[in-house]
Scaffold this motif. Structure first.
Motif, PDB file in Angstrom:
ATOM      1  N   GLY A 522       0.844  -1.194   0.000  1.00 14.41           N
ATOM      2  CA  GLY A 522       0.000   0.000   0.000  1.00 14.41           C
ATOM      3  C   GLY A 522       0.877   1.240   0.000  1.00 14.41           C
ATOM      4  N   THR A 523       0.250   2.375   0.189  1.00 18.18           N
ATOM      5  CA  THR A 523       0.984   3.637   0.221  1.00 18.18           C
ATOM      6  C   THR A 523       1.565   3.840   1.626  1.00 18.18           C
ATOM      7  OG1 THR A 523      -0.511   4.579  -1.429  1.00 18.18           O
ATOM      8  CG2 THR A 523       0.854   6.112  -0.168  1.00 18.18           C
ATOM      9  N   GLU A 524       2.879   3.899   1.729  1.00 15.20           N
ATOM     10  CA  GLU A 524       3.544   4.070   3.020  1.00 15.20           C
ATOM     11  C   GLU A 524       4.428   5.314   2.936  1.00 15.20           C
ATOM     12  OE1 GLU A 524       3.973  -0.501   4.641  1.00 15.20           O
ATOM     13  OE2 GLU A 524       5.318   0.131   3.056  1.00 15.20           O
ATOM     14  N   ARG A 525       3.997   6.385   3.602  1.00 14.48           N
ATOM     15  CA  ARG A 525       4.690   7.665   3.501  1.00 14.48           C
ATOM     16  C   ARG A 525       5.295   8.109   4.838  1.00 14.48           C
ATOM     17  NH1 ARG A 525       5.243   6.541  -0.751  1.00 14.48           N
ATOM     18  NH2 ARG A 525       4.327   7.355  -2.676  1.00 14.48           N
ATOM     19  N   VAL A 526       5.292   7.220   5.822  1.00 18.72           N
ATOM     20  CA  VAL A 526       5.912   7.536   7.114  1.00 18.72           C
ATOM     21  C   VAL A 526       7.034   6.526   7.358  1.00 18.72           C
ATOM     22  CG1 VAL A 526       5.565   7.798   9.599  1.00 18.72           C
ATOM     23  CG2 VAL A 526       3.735   8.435   8.003  1.00 18.72           C
ATOM     24  N   GLY A 527       8.186   7.047   7.752  1.00 13.85           N
ATOM     25  CA  GLY A 527       9.333   6.174   7.994  1.00 13.85           C
ATOM     26  C   GLY A 527       9.763   6.203   9.458  1.00 13.85           C
ATOM     27  N   ILE A 528      10.163   5.065   9.953  1.00 18.51           N
ATOM     28  CA  ILE A 528      10.673   4.951  11.331  1.00 18.51           C
ATOM     29  C   ILE A 528      12.114   4.489  11.258  1.00 18.51           C
ATOM     30  CG2 ILE A 528      10.426   3.749  13.548  1.00 18.51           C
ATOM     31  CD1 ILE A 528       7.433   3.403  12.799  1.00 18.51           C
ATOM     32  N   VAL A 529      13.026   5.317  11.768  1.00 20.60           N
ATOM     33  CA  VAL A 529      14.444   4.951  11.761  1.00 20.60           C
ATOM     34  C   VAL A 529      14.665   3.947  12.882  1.00 20.60           C
ATOM     35  CG1 VAL A 529      16.819   5.779  11.943  1.00 20.60           C
ATOM     36  CG2 VAL A 529      15.057   7.229  10.877  1.00 20.60           C
ATOM     37  N   VAL A 530      15.100   2.735  12.515  1.00 19.32           N
ATOM     38  CA  VAL A 530      15.269   1.636  13.470  1.00 19.32           C
ATOM     39  C   VAL A 530      16.722   1.579  13.920  1.00 19.32           C
ATOM     40  CG1 VAL A 530      15.097  -0.858  13.813  1.00 19.32           C
ATOM     41  CG2 VAL A 530      13.386   0.341  12.423  1.00 19.32           C
ATOM     42  N   ALA A 531      16.920   1.624  15.243  1.00 14.11           N
ATOM     43  CA  ALA A 531      18.275   1.594  15.810  1.00 14.11           C
ATOM     44  C   ALA A 531      18.756   0.155  15.896  1.00 14.11           C
ATOM     45  CB  ALA A 531      18.276   2.242  17.193  1.00 14.11           C
ATOM     46  N   ALA A 532      19.089  -0.420  14.756  1.00 13.85           N
ATOM     47  CA  ALA A 532      19.603  -1.788  14.671  1.00 13.85           C
ATOM     48  C   ALA A 532      21.120  -1.733  14.481  1.00 13.85           C
ATOM     49  CB  ALA A 532      18.942  -2.508  13.495  1.00 13.85           C
ATOM     50  N   PRO A 533      21.817  -2.875  14.593  1.00 12.88           N
ATOM     51  CA  PRO A 533      23.262  -2.883  14.318  1.00 12.88           C
ATOM     52  C   PRO A 533      23.585  -2.283  12.955  1.00 12.88           C
ATOM     53  CG  PRO A 533      22.620  -4.941  15.329  1.00 12.88           C
ATOM     54  CD  PRO A 533      21.359  -4.183  15.077  1.00 12.88           C
ATOM     55  N   GLN A 534      22.721  -2.550  11.961  1.00 16.78           N
ATOM     56  CA  GLN A 534      22.813  -1.892  10.657  1.00 16.78           C
ATOM     57  C   GLN A 534      21.512  -1.110  10.461  1.00 16.78           C
ATOM     58  OE1 GLN A 534      23.571  -5.185   7.961  1.00 16.78           O
ATOM     59  NE2 GLN A 534      25.775  -4.989   8.258  1.00 16.78           N
ATOM     60  N   PRO A 535      21.517   0.192  10.821  1.00 23.99           N
ATOM     61  CA  PRO A 535      20.272   0.982  10.820  1.00 23.99           C
ATOM     62  C   PRO A 535      19.580   0.987   9.457  1.00 23.99           C
ATOM     63  CG  PRO A 535      22.056   2.169  11.896  1.00 23.99           C
ATOM     64  CD  PRO A 535      22.686   0.985  11.223  1.00 23.99           C
ATOM     65  N   TYR A 536      18.259   1.113   9.514  1.00 20.13           N
ATOM     66  CA  TYR A 536      17.466   1.201   8.286  1.00 20.13           C
ATOM     67  C   TYR A 536      16.182   1.960   8.610  1.00 20.13           C
ATOM     68  CZ  TYR A 536      14.833  -2.683  10.348  1.00 20.13           C
ATOM     69  OH  TYR A 536      14.087  -3.464  11.184  1.00 20.13           O
ATOM     70  N   ILE A 537      15.409   2.236   7.566  1.00 26.08           N
ATOM     71  CA  ILE A 537      14.132   2.949   7.737  1.00 26.08           C
ATOM     72  C   ILE A 537      13.000   1.988   7.421  1.00 26.08           C
ATOM     73  CG2 ILE A 537      12.690   4.834   6.883  1.00 26.08           C
ATOM     74  CD1 ILE A 537      15.250   6.387   6.300  1.00 26.08           C
ATOM     75  N   LEU A 538      12.048   1.903   8.347  1.00 21.25           N
ATOM     76  CA  LEU A 538      10.897   1.023   8.173  1.00 21.25           C
ATOM     77  C   LEU A 538       9.712   1.881   7.737  1.00 21.25           C
ATOM     78  CD1 LEU A 538      10.128  -1.973   8.533  1.00 21.25           C
ATOM     79  CD2 LEU A 538       9.332  -1.392  10.833  1.00 21.25           C
ATOM     80  N   ALA A 539       9.150   1.581   6.576  1.00 26.63           N
ATOM     81  CA  ALA A 539       8.051   2.368   6.017  1.00 26.63           C
ATOM     82  C   ALA A 539       6.709   1.824   6.485  1.00 26.63           C
ATOM     83  CB  ALA A 539       8.114   2.338   4.485  1.00 26.63           C
ATOM     84  N   VAL A 540       5.848   2.727   6.993  1.00 30.88           N
ATOM     85  CA  VAL A 540       4.504   2.351   7.440  1.00 30.88           C
ATOM     86  C   VAL A 540       3.507   3.361   6.881  1.00 30.88           C
ATOM     87  CG1 VAL A 540       5.382   1.289   9.556  1.00 30.88           C
ATOM     88  CG2 VAL A 540       4.677   3.694   9.587  1.00 30.88           C
ATOM     89  N   GLN A 541       2.213   3.040   7.028  1.00 29.90           N
ATOM     90  CA  GLN A 541       1.180   3.943   6.541  1.00 29.90           C
ATOM     91  C   GLN A 541       1.000   5.138   7.468  1.00 29.90           C
ATOM     92  OE1 GLN A 541      -2.400   1.697   5.809  1.00 29.90           O
ATOM     93  NE2 GLN A 541      -2.419   2.191   3.633  1.00 29.90           N
TER      94      GLN A 541
END
Length: 594
Positions: A522-541
């Protein structure tokens, strides 16, 4: 097991565990008089209770050990390795008997004190303190046999219970009384300590069945959830206009509900506190394990413990014993080099293993590290390939190669030993950690050592959570990994065909939560920066807020990435995404979305 025996077993097990810790400390500080007295008092206390419970073998072992420590603390004998070893064996025997009782063994079916234990204790007393003329009656009692072949309970009774002159033991045929010098007559003439004459302290604690605490916590959590839902309903009611008496009733309802919410939250916090225990209760079991395994492997290793007072949910404490044992065994066998290898590498003969704990935000961190040879990622990958555990394109980075040790059946040992090498252990570690919504990672440097870091929630049932929605589903993300929320553009840069977004000057991969969970895109326009060993952005609605949720684990089914369920304040069902799933990059974007 009757209540009196159960209470004795619980208290004596705690004393026996503390004794081991004291004895290992005496190896480093043999002149510590406070520790000598503490060990003496512990064996004295256990012996008294064991005598009352008619546990003859335990009485004999404790009495002989008392004789030894009476000599050590009065200076009649020096603290030697033989004395420490004898006392450790005695405490181990006592702990084994207590464990058998705890597991349901009847007292009269407990094994007798081994001859080897009696011999080493006697050798420690006679060989190192010849001027101490003591012949342990308790040992003789343990060997005393009734003509019918069973233990002589009359002799045991006389040895344990002080006798009044001229009094007869019911049903007993008394033998001629020997001189006091011939053995122990049941009368304690040694000084237990200056505080022995002081009245016992008032009890400030009670023992409560853990199941009752679990039920109490569940009820407290549900009361908080109910109060939250009532608050939401009140907010909806307050959108309407009320007049006169109705308005007064609404104001009173709002005030009463506010109090109820505060008290529910306080009840929840107080109940949680009853389940919290210091990890030192777990850590204190390991110094002797390291000592014995190091001796078996011919290595000189010292375990350094830090942060033993860090508190965590008791369920976590109980469940971490086996995983940490596996990790310590691997560190001793795989990680620490032999003495010759350490000298050749320019290292000290003595190796160190560190076991640390500390709180970090809403998590507790447990770190186990060694100063050994470290891991070679290339060799790990070669071994996994040779065993057919991975394909040619897998584990290309050092971090991915380190994770191979968690695969079932993986081992770098060519020949299995009594310590390790059977290809089991580290996969059990990861399974146990993830079972409690935790995560584990490895850092290693060749020639310098290896560090395992375990992150666990401080308590298991209530988790600070960010509420999000995507593909029509309400989901919860543990706040422990949420760094910040960002707005996503309509188009992204791509690296290797995967979307990437610059965040604070660094390019981070963007991963769709709907995609990694297998939901319809679906359309996911909000991102959550995840503090993982290798950081990434998780896209959600959308991000719908934050809440402390009462998590209930999934038991009837297993869903990839989902660790449990909860109810929001509005009563909506929320699926909680697993912490390890997020820290692993959503399982490496579900292995690049299959």
């Amino acid at each position: 097991m009757d209540d009196m025996l159960k209470d004795f077993v619980v208290e004596a097990l705690e004393l026996a565990t503390n004794v081991e810790e004291h004895l290992l400390g005496l190896e480093r500080r043999p002149d510590d008089m406070e520790t000598l007295n503490a060990v003496f008092r512990s064996f004295h206390t256990i012996k008294g209770g064991a005598g009352f419970m008619n546990l003859g073998a335990m009485v004999s072992a404790c009495h002989l050990t008392e004789n030894l420590f009476d000599a050590l603390r009065t200076g009649k004998a020096p603290v030697t390795p033989l004395a420490i070893e004898a006392a450790l064996q005695a405490s181990g025997f006592v702990a084994d008997q207590l464990t058998e009782l705890h597991n349901g063994t009847e007292p009269d079916r407990l094994p007798a004190m081994p001859d080897a234990l009696e011999k080493i204790l006697t050798d420690a007393i006679e060989g190192k303190a010849e001027q101490l003329k003591v012949t342990p009656v308790a040992a003789a009692v343990s060997d005393a046999k009734h003509p019918s072949g069973g233990p002589d309970w009359d002799a045991l009774y006389r040895a344990v219970v002080p006798q009044v002159a001229g009094a007869a033991v019911p049903g007993a045929t008394l033998a001629p009384v020997k001189s006091v010098e011939a053995g122990w007559d049941g009368k304690e003439r040694r000084t237990v300590g200056a505080d022995a004459k002081v009245a016992p302290p008032k009890e400030d604690s009670i023992r409560v069945d853990a199941v009752k605490l679990d039920v109490l916590l569940e009820v407290a959590g549900e009361s908080v959830q109910a109060a939250n839902q009532a608050s939401v309903l009140l907010e909806k009611l307050q959108q309407f206009k009320f007049e006169e008496s109705a308005a007064e009733l609404m104001a009173a309802l709002a005030e009463t509900l506010g109090r109820a919410s505060r008290y529910s939250a306080e009840l929840q916090r107080a109940t949680l506190a009853t389940r919290m225990q210091p990890v030192g209760r777990l850590f204190q079991k390991f110094p002797r394990l390291v000592r014995e395994l190091a001796k078996e492997l011919g290595k000189d290793v010292e375990l350094v413990i830090e942060g033993a007072d860090t508190e965590v949910d008791r369920v976590v404490v109980d469940s971490l014993y086996d995983p940490l044992v596996h990790m310590l065994r691997n560190a001793l066998d795989h990680g620490i080099e032999s003495p010759d290898e350490r000298v050749a590498a320019g290292k000290s003969l003595k190796a160190f293993i560190s076991l640390k704990a500390w709180q970090e935000a809403n998590s507790v961190m447990i770190e186990l590290g060694d100063d050994g040879k470290g891991m070679n990622p290339d060799k790990l990958r070669e071994k996994a390939l040779a065993k057919g555990l991975i394909g040619e394109s897998a584990a290309q980075t050092a971090e991915e190669a380190f994770q191979l040790v968690f695969l079932p059946g993986f081992s770098t040992k060519e020949v299995a030993s009594s310590v390790s090498g059977r290809g089991v252990g580290m996969d059990v570690v990861k399974t146990a950690v993830e079972k409690h919504r935790g995560a584990i990672r490895i850092d290693s440097q060749l020639g310098a050592g290896t560090r395992f870091s375990i992150r666990l929630p401080i308590e298991l049932s209530i988790v600070p959570t960010m509420l999000v929605s995507t593909a029509g589903a309400a989901l919860g993300l543990p706040m422990a990994v949420v760094q910040r929320v960002v707005e996503l553009p309509e188009t992204f840069m791509e690296v290797g065909g995967a979307p990437v977004l610059k965040d604070q000057g660094r390019p981070l991969p963007v991963r769709s939560l709907a995609a990694v969970l297998g939901y319809a895109p679906g359309t996911e326009r909000v991102g959550i920066v995840v503090a993982a060993p290798q950081p990434y952005i998780l896209a959600v609605q959308a991000v719908d807020g934050t809440a402390d949720l009462v998590i209930k684990p999934l038991t009837a089914l297993s869903v990839s990435g989902i660790t449990g369920t909860a109810r929001s304040a509005e009563g909506e069902l929320v699926l909680v995404v697993g912490l390890s799933f997020l820290l692993d990059g959503c399982r490496s974007a579900l292995r690049q979305v299959a």
